[in-house]
Design an enzyme around this catalytic site. Structure first.
Site, PDB file in Angstrom:
ATOM      1  N   ASP A   1       0.837  -1.199   0.000  1.00 43.30           N
ATOM      2  CA  ASP A   1       0.000   0.000   0.000  1.00 43.30           C
ATOM      3  C   ASP A   1       0.877   1.257   0.000  1.00 43.30           C
ATOM      4  OD1 ASP A   1      -2.670   1.327   0.482  1.00 43.30           O
ATOM      5  OD2 ASP A   1      -1.634   1.956   2.307  1.00 43.30           O
TER       6      ASP A   1
ATOM      7  N   GLU B   1       1.803  -0.355  -5.019  1.00 44.89           N
ATOM      8  CA  GLU B   1       0.856   0.710  -5.337  1.00 44.89           C
ATOM      9  C   GLU B   1       1.718   1.965  -5.494  1.00 44.89           C
ATOM     10  OE1 GLU B   1      -3.344   2.553  -3.744  1.00 44.89           O
ATOM     11  OE2 GLU B   1      -1.738   2.255  -2.279  1.00 44.89           O
TER      12      GLU B   1
END
Length: 676
Positions: free
Chosen positions: A344, A381
């Site tokens: 993330d 990401e």
């Protein structure tokens, strides 16, 4: 005496504890006994024995406590300076979770007790409210590492990912026993696995399963972080997904083993960029109380540098953080057998001390060169909460990436915006983004929807977000949805609008699964799931987020369509190739049957794209609102194999077509033909 490894490690005579804190003046292990549930319990009902760790080596406080066995609840109390303007916030009234805890118990029940300050977080005084009984505790466990069964080891080029929330996926599943719904065991149920296999999924990407806790703003209004992007303990499975409290480690291990036996890999979405403690006005549950300057990136005057949008940022340049993150990832591979990680806000890991991005940062390099982690699937990401952090294509060769440019191009094309040039690059693997670094097409993780945003159904049903139920006056969530509602906002009984929505959704699903690269489906899109227009359901632990398994004609048709397209992809090496196309392997055509020219590529009103792949597959995409005639190019005939205009994807007329024949492409449709 040894100071490594960090955490709590039992032996035949007791347990060795070790915790990193360079700023502490003294550290105590607090051994807690009492009622079975440790949070939400008055501290008067709990008994606590404090043992000081007197050994201090290389910034690590450590020691052995005889007689302590697995199952013992514990925490740390840290004595030291309280100078908020320097980021130092030691407060022995706060019992702290071990960053290396392999099991945690309890939740935050009193936000006031969980705060380390009184009056003002910067100029006030240390809180004297003891947090014991109001916050989670660590639990001593055995090592947990054991010989793992073989992993599926699915090649990247064969991978089809489904992004799934452990709880939401089975919370309403009628075939899962009620006691297992919403748990690790529920996700391992044969009916659930059969669905994944039937729809062609080779890997599940699980939203965070590392133990998490709600951030301060959610705690204050009695809400939870349903998604779990608020890590408390990086080595511990989230206890809330256990069917039997305290059994989460065994149940998660069973889930991984069961999925592996079915040929399905497990990728974990992990959050090594921030924690659940929030900004300086937040809670003191672990890292802030242990040694905030060693864990967090701090700005001026002791404030947190926030490039994550969550109030705090773990410092990717800190050796303490680098070690914690790498140790935790290895733990999930060695103990549970997971196959990879989606990181993330991974750009944060390339920004030591929240500075400029570098793909060669210490953190990214440590992960990529690690013998264990480098053998896993690694997905970045490639952005953070700042403009500077948008780094699609900027990661090293070890990394695949969520390709946000793919998402935007597909959404724009199917809502009739822009030309076809950007889409053409994304369809064929995004070589313009990934080839120069030596990566393969599968480095592009292609997606149209994700947990963060509209579902596929909502993407074609809403033009505006509807997040009022989140309690933030609809201010949360992005406004850049690139969506369309086909003439009515939200659910409607209009049969024509509903049919148009399904047609557009099928066209986008087909585009995704027929593009070169690694496709990722948001779990539930293949079941026509809606969130009622909510594009940021991070705090909605209810029917908004849970997958509805009610069988309808629409859900059955979308599921069958998805299964058909994944089967076509799986059966053709051309459609999941692991090398970029070279000159002459991809030919682009105008619907009139002539090759496309420079003017065509710059025509912003063009709504039809025809591409011949490796002289074998002819792919036709038409996003216009009216039908269009299309002359089949080339010098040989074609056999229709997919027509997204049909609910089940089956061509209305499967008869072979000669080169030069004219076919009519319906509005918002994809056709795939195979060379004869």
């Amino acid at each position: 005496m040894p100071v490594f490894p960090l955490g709590a490690h039992p032996d035949d005579h007791g347990t060795r504890f070790a915790v990193a804190s360079t700023s502490a003046e003294a550290v105590e292990v607090c051994l807690v006994d009492g009622p079975e549930s440790s949070s939400g319990t008055s501290d008067r009902e709990l008994t606590e024995r404090r043992v000081e760790l007197t050994e201090h080596t290389f910034g690590v406080w450590h020691g052995h406590i005889p007689g302590v066995r697995a199952g013992q609840r514990y925490g740390f109390r840290v004595h030291g300076p309280y100078r908020p303007f320097q980021g130092l916030r030691a407060n022995p009234h706060k019992i702290l979770v071990d960053p290396y805890a392999r099991q945690v118990e309890g939740v935050v029940t009193d936000v006031v007790a969980a705060r380390g300050w009184y009056g003002d977080p910067m100029s006030g005084t240390p809180s004297t409210v003891d947090s014991l009984g109001s916050v989670p505790l660590s639990v001593v466990t055995g090592n947990g590492e054991r010989a793992r069964p073989p992993r599926p080891d699915v090649p990247w080029s064969d991978t089809v990912i489904s992004e799934i929330h452990v709880k939401g996926w089975t919370r309403n599943h009628p075939e899962v026993p009620e006691a297992h719904r919403g748990t690790y065991l529920g996700l391992a149920h044969p009916a659930v696995i059969a669905h994944l296999q039937r729809t062609g999924i080779t890997a599940v990407e699980l939203l965070p399963v590392q133990a998490s806790a709600a951030e301060p703003p959610l705690l204050e209004r009695g809400a939870s972080n349903y998604w779990g992007y608020a890590t408390l303990a990086f080595l511990a499975p989230h206890p809330g997904y256990a069917a039997v409290p305290g059994n989460e480690a065994a149940e998660f291990r069973y889930l991984v083993d069961t999925l592996h036996a079915a040929g399905i890999e497990v990728i974990l979405d992990v959050v090594p960029n921030h924690t659940c403690e929030g900004g300086v006005g937040g809670t003191t549950l672990s890292y802030r109380g242990l040694d905030a300057p060693a864990y967090y990136s701090l700005g001026g005057s002791g404030h947190d540098a926030d490039i994550t949008g969550t109030g705090n940022t773990l410092d990717a340049g800190s050796p303490t953080v680098i070690r914690l993150i790498c140790d935790s990832l290895r733990h999930w591979v060695r103990t549970y057998g997971v196959d990879g990680f989606r990181i993330d806000l991974a750009s944060v890991l390339g920004r030591p001390h929240s500075g400029p991005f570098s793909a060669e940062s210490a953190m990214l390099t440590a992960i990529a060169q690690d013998p264990t982690l480098s053998a896993c699937k690694l997905i970045a990401e490639p952005w953070d909460a700042t403009g500077e952090g948008y780094r699609v294509g900027g990661f090293g060769v070890a990394w695949s990436e969520w390709n946000g440019r793919y998402r935007d191009a597909v959404r724009d094309f199917w809502r009739g915006h822009g030309g076809v040039g950007e889409l053409a690059s994304r369809l064929t693997g995004s070589s313009d983004i990934y080839a120069a670094s030596g990566r393969r097409p599968w480095a592009s993780v292609n997606f149209v929807t994700a947990h963060d945003g509209f579902t596929l159904r909502d993407l074609v049903s809403y033009e505006h977000k509807h997040n009022e139920g989140n309690g933030e006056q609809n201010r949360d969530g992005t406004d850049d949805n690139r969506s369309q509602n086909h003439g009515a906002e939200g659910e409607t009984a209009d049969a024509g609008i509903r049919a148009a929505r399904r047609a557009t959704a099928r066209a986008m699903m087909a585009t995704l699964l027929l593009s070169i690269g690694t496709p990722m489906i948001t779990g539930g899109d293949e079941r026509w799931r809606t969130q009622g227009g909510n594009n940021n359901a991070y705090c909605r632990d209810d029917g908004t987020s849970w997958v509805d398994w009610t069988a309808t004609d629409e859900t059955a048709a979308m599921e069958a369509f998805t299964a058909k397209v994944t089967a076509l992809r799986r059966e053709s090496p051309v459609l999941h190739r692991d090398q970029f196309y070279v000159d002459g392997e991809v030919l682009w055509w105008d619907p009139s049957g002539r090759p496309m020219n420079d003017g065509d590529w710059h025509d912003g009103g063009r709504r039809t794209l025809v591409v011949l792949l490796a002289d074998y597959w002819l792919l036709l995409l038409h996003s216009g609102d009216e039908p269009v005639d299309c002359v089949l190019p080339g010098d040989h005939g074609f056999e229709p194999v997919l027509d997204s205009a049909a609910e089940d994807g089956e061509p209305v007329d499967p008869a072979p077509l000669e080169a030069g024949a004219t076919v009519v492409l319906p509005p918002r449709s994809v056709r795939l033909l195979r060379s004869r």
